[in-house]
Design an enzyme around this catalytic site. Structure first.
Site, PDB file in Angstrom:
ATOM      1  N   GLY A  94       0.759  -1.245   0.000  1.00  0.00           N
ATOM      2  CA  GLY A  94       0.000   0.000   0.000  1.00  0.00           C
ATOM      3  C   GLY A  94       0.788   1.292   0.000  1.00  0.00           C
ATOM      4  O   GLY A  94       0.187   2.366   0.077  1.00  0.00           O
ATOM      5  N   LYS A 124       2.269   2.868  -2.435  1.00  0.00           N
ATOM      6  CA  LYS A 124       1.919   3.747  -3.561  1.00  0.00           C
ATOM      7  C   LYS A 124       0.459   4.188  -3.465  1.00  0.00           C
ATOM      8  O   LYS A 124       0.123   5.307  -3.842  1.00  0.00           O
ATOM      9  CB  LYS A 124       2.220   3.059  -4.889  1.00  0.00           C
ATOM     10  CG  LYS A 124       3.711   2.804  -5.051  1.00  0.00           C
ATOM     11  CD  LYS A 124       4.102   2.329  -6.419  1.00  0.00           C
ATOM     12  CE  LYS A 124       5.572   1.960  -6.443  1.00  0.00           C
ATOM     13  NZ  LYS A 124       5.889   0.706  -5.709  1.00  0.00           N
ATOM     14  N   ASP A 168      -7.669 -11.510  -9.048  1.00  0.00           N
ATOM     15  CA  ASP A 168      -6.526 -11.725  -9.927  1.00  0.00           C
ATOM     16  C   ASP A 168      -6.549 -10.587 -10.965  1.00  0.00           C
ATOM     17  O   ASP A 168      -7.453 -10.529 -11.803  1.00  0.00           O
ATOM     18  CB  ASP A 168      -6.667 -13.093 -10.597  1.00  0.00           C
ATOM     19  CG  ASP A 168      -5.594 -13.337 -11.635  1.00  0.00           C
ATOM     20  OD1 ASP A 168      -4.750 -12.435 -11.858  1.00  0.00           O
ATOM     21  OD2 ASP A 168      -5.587 -14.432 -12.222  1.00  0.00           O
ATOM     22  N   GLY A 169      -5.567  -9.712 -10.872  1.00  0.00           N
ATOM     23  CA  GLY A 169      -5.546  -8.519 -11.732  1.00  0.00           C
ATOM     24  C   GLY A 169      -5.490  -8.851 -13.213  1.00  0.00           C
ATOM     25  O   GLY A 169      -5.906  -8.030 -14.042  1.00  0.00           O
ATOM     26  N   ASP A 187       1.818  -1.838 -10.858  1.00  0.00           N
ATOM     27  CA  ASP A 187       3.093  -1.969 -10.132  1.00  0.00           C
ATOM     28  C   ASP A 187       3.311  -3.471  -9.886  1.00  0.00           C
ATOM     29  O   ASP A 187       2.949  -3.988  -8.841  1.00  0.00           O
ATOM     30  CB  ASP A 187       2.989  -1.190  -8.815  1.00  0.00           C
ATOM     31  CG  ASP A 187       4.307  -1.148  -8.061  1.00  0.00           C
ATOM     32  OD1 ASP A 187       5.365  -1.032  -8.702  1.00  0.00           O
ATOM     33  OD2 ASP A 187       4.276  -1.248  -6.819  1.00  0.00           O
ATOM     34  N   CYS A 239      10.546  -2.886  -9.663  1.00  0.00           N
ATOM     35  CA  CYS A 239      11.784  -2.512  -8.965  1.00  0.00           C
ATOM     36  C   CYS A 239      12.886  -3.497  -9.360  1.00  0.00           C
ATOM     37  O   CYS A 239      13.530  -4.104  -8.512  1.00  0.00           O
ATOM     38  CB  CYS A 239      11.598  -2.384  -7.466  1.00  0.00           C
ATOM     39  SG  CYS A 239      10.585  -3.633  -6.734  1.00  0.00           S
TER      40      CYS A 239
HETATM   41  N1  SAM Z   1       2.213  -1.303  -5.202  1.00  0.00           N
HETATM   42  C1  SAM Z   1       2.632  -1.946  -3.986  1.00  0.00           C
HETATM   43  C2  SAM Z   1       3.129  -0.901  -3.015  1.00  0.00           C
HETATM   44  O1  SAM Z   1       3.519   0.184  -3.432  1.00  0.00           O
HETATM   45  O2  SAM Z   1       3.124  -1.176  -1.805  1.00  0.00           O
HETATM   46  C3  SAM Z   1       3.673  -3.018  -4.224  1.00  0.00           C
HETATM   47  C4  SAM Z   1       3.185  -4.067  -5.174  1.00  0.00           C
HETATM   48  S1  SAM Z   1       4.260  -5.461  -5.272  1.00  0.00           S
HETATM   49  C5  SAM Z   1       5.541  -4.862  -6.238  1.00  0.00           C
HETATM   50  C6  SAM Z   1       3.403  -6.483  -6.376  1.00  0.00           C
HETATM   51  C7  SAM Z   1       2.081  -6.993  -5.827  1.00  0.00           C
HETATM   52  O3  SAM Z   1       1.419  -7.706  -6.870  1.00  0.00           O
HETATM   53  C8  SAM Z   1       2.184  -7.966  -4.663  1.00  0.00           C
HETATM   54  O4  SAM Z   1       1.561  -7.437  -3.533  1.00  0.00           O
HETATM   55  C9  SAM Z   1       1.428  -9.214  -5.149  1.00  0.00           C
HETATM   56  O5  SAM Z   1       0.612  -9.797  -4.153  1.00  0.00           O
HETATM   57  C10 SAM Z   1       0.575  -8.647  -6.275  1.00  0.00           C
HETATM   58  N2  SAM Z   1       0.156  -9.600  -7.309  1.00  0.00           N
HETATM   59  C11 SAM Z   1       0.820 -10.691  -7.776  1.00  0.00           C
HETATM   60  N3  SAM Z   1       0.099 -11.292  -8.734  1.00  0.00           N
HETATM   61  C12 SAM Z   1      -1.038 -10.562  -8.882  1.00  0.00           C
HETATM   62  C13 SAM Z   1      -2.188 -10.689  -9.694  1.00  0.00           C
HETATM   63  N4  SAM Z   1      -2.308 -11.692 -10.583  1.00  0.00           N
HETATM   64  N5  SAM Z   1      -3.173  -9.779  -9.563  1.00  0.00           N
HETATM   65  C14 SAM Z   1      -3.063  -8.766  -8.675  1.00  0.00           C
HETATM   66  N6  SAM Z   1      -2.016  -8.610  -7.867  1.00  0.00           N
HETATM   67  C15 SAM Z   1      -1.009  -9.492  -7.969  1.00  0.00           C
END
Ligand code: SAM
Length: 342
Positions: free
Chosen positions: A171, A173, A223-224, A241, A296
């Site tokens: 969270g 961002k 699931d995004g 992200d 990142c």
């Molecule tokens: N934006 C977040 C922040 O600023 O705190 C960091 C995000 S992190 C780099 C990537 C995130 O993508 C993880 O929390 C992971 O659970 C999520 N994720 C992985 N596969 C996903 C999917 N299919 N749909 C949605 N989220 C997913």
């Protein structure tokens, strides 16, 4: 500390070493003579930034300035530094506008307003004290990688925008985007239920309840990659992200490391997952809407290649044209973060 001679269970090739081997092999080719200095940077202490909480009642910025920090987002140093490499943080961020004429450049980026991030001066890696609650119990700042603020600035959120944060947990961002206080509706998603719970806790520690009601915010754990099936052509701004190899983290922490042997399959599938998430984000954006893709990692396979494939597939399969701009156009905001165009 573990005494080496007693550490019988210690693995011969810890994931952090495997990560370094992998980066040595790939980044020495990708970055050439820049790699040795980038390598040192990756193995060095990370540069934290304190994301200022505009909802807090305390005069936090003045307190941080008294300690020698400054808000790098309001820095107006205009000197171009596109040939320098980021020694503070490895991250990548690309901004795209939906349905523009093919091949056109985006107009100069309009940054999201009111996001402030305080940092100690260049090369000073002093630690911030933990944030304290104000009289309403809200914390004054949130510690995050200074570079993580850039995708939020680049998203260019403006008054009344309908915004989707597709992979939002834990969270940081989302919190930065809320600092703009101009979003009409914010949709926050992360497929991980446990990480979404963490995100909710973060928001409740920083944002007053009236900004977190159903009229302003929706938090989901879908699931995004399937977002295009749920909502298309809807959002003015979409932040994608994605999960990635988190390069610096992978060099520092053996626990739950993406380079551990039992996560090899997951690591290899990352570019495909990233591509699907970006395509879903593109579909979710409204015509004229903007999408920011961020990671990142320095990996070209997870950055440039994913973006190129997404642009191609969006055009070929969905008839969507995209105009692209890279964040090294953000150079003017600071000398704290250096940019390297790949
Ligand atoms: N934006 C977040 C922040 O600023 O705190 C960091 C995000 S992190 C780099 C990537 C995130 O993508 C993880 O929390 C992971 O659970 C999520 N994720 C992985 N596969 C996903 C999917 N299919 N749909 C949605 N989220 C997913």
């Amino acid at each position: 500390r573990v005494k080496e001679k007693w550490a019988a269970t210690r693995t011969k090739h810890p994931p952090t070493s495997l990560a370094l081997q992998h980066f040595d092999a790939t980044y020495s080719i990708q970055l050439g003579k820049l790699w040795p200095s980038v390598r040192v940077a990756l193995l060095s202490e990370r540069k934290y930034g304190a994301l200022l909480n505009n909802f807090s009642h305390d005069a936090v910025l003045a307190g941080l300035e008294a300690q020698g920090c400054r808000d790098f987002t309001s820095d107006t140093d205009t000197e171009a530094q596109t040939s320098e490499v980021s020694t503070e943080e490895e991250s990548s961020c690309v901004s795209m506008k939906k349905s523009g004429a093919d091949g056109q450049q985006l107009p100069p980026l309009q940054l999201s307003p009111h996001i402030k991030c305080s940092v100690f001066p260049r090369a000073d890696i002093a630690r911030f004290k933990p944030a304290r609650p104000d009289m309403c119990g809200l914390l004054g700042y949130y510690l995050m990688d200074a570079a993580s603020v850039l995708p939020c600035l680049a998203l260019g959120v403006q008054e009344g925008h309908n915004v989707l944060d597709l992979c939002a947990a834990p969270g940081g961002k989302t919190l930065a985007l809320l600092q703009t206080q101009c979003i009409g509706f914010l949709c926050v998603n992360d497929s991980s239920v446990s990480r979404t719970l963490r995100l909710k806790k973060v928001l409740h520690s920083y944002v007053p309840k009236q900004f977190l009601n159903d009229e302003k915010l929706r938090i989901t754990s879908f699931d995004g990659t399937k977002w295009g099936e749920i909502e298309r052509d809807t959002f003015d701004r979409v932040l994608v992200d994605v999960p990635c190899t988190t390069d610096r983290h992978s060099l520092m922490e053996d626990d739950n490391n993406i380079f551990s042997k039992n996560r090899t399959g997951e690591r290899r599938k990352l570019p495909q997952l990233q591509l699907e998430l970006l395509l879903a984000g593109i579909e979710a954006a409204c015509p004229g809407g903007e999408i920011v893709y961020s990671t990142c990692t320095l990996s070209q396979t997870q950055n440039l290649s994913v973006v190129e494939q997404a642009i191609y597939l969006a055009r070929e399969q969905h008839g969507i044209n995209l105009q692209v701009s890279h964040t090294h156009t953000l150079n003017h905001i600071s000398e704290i973060l250096w940019f390297f165009g790949t």
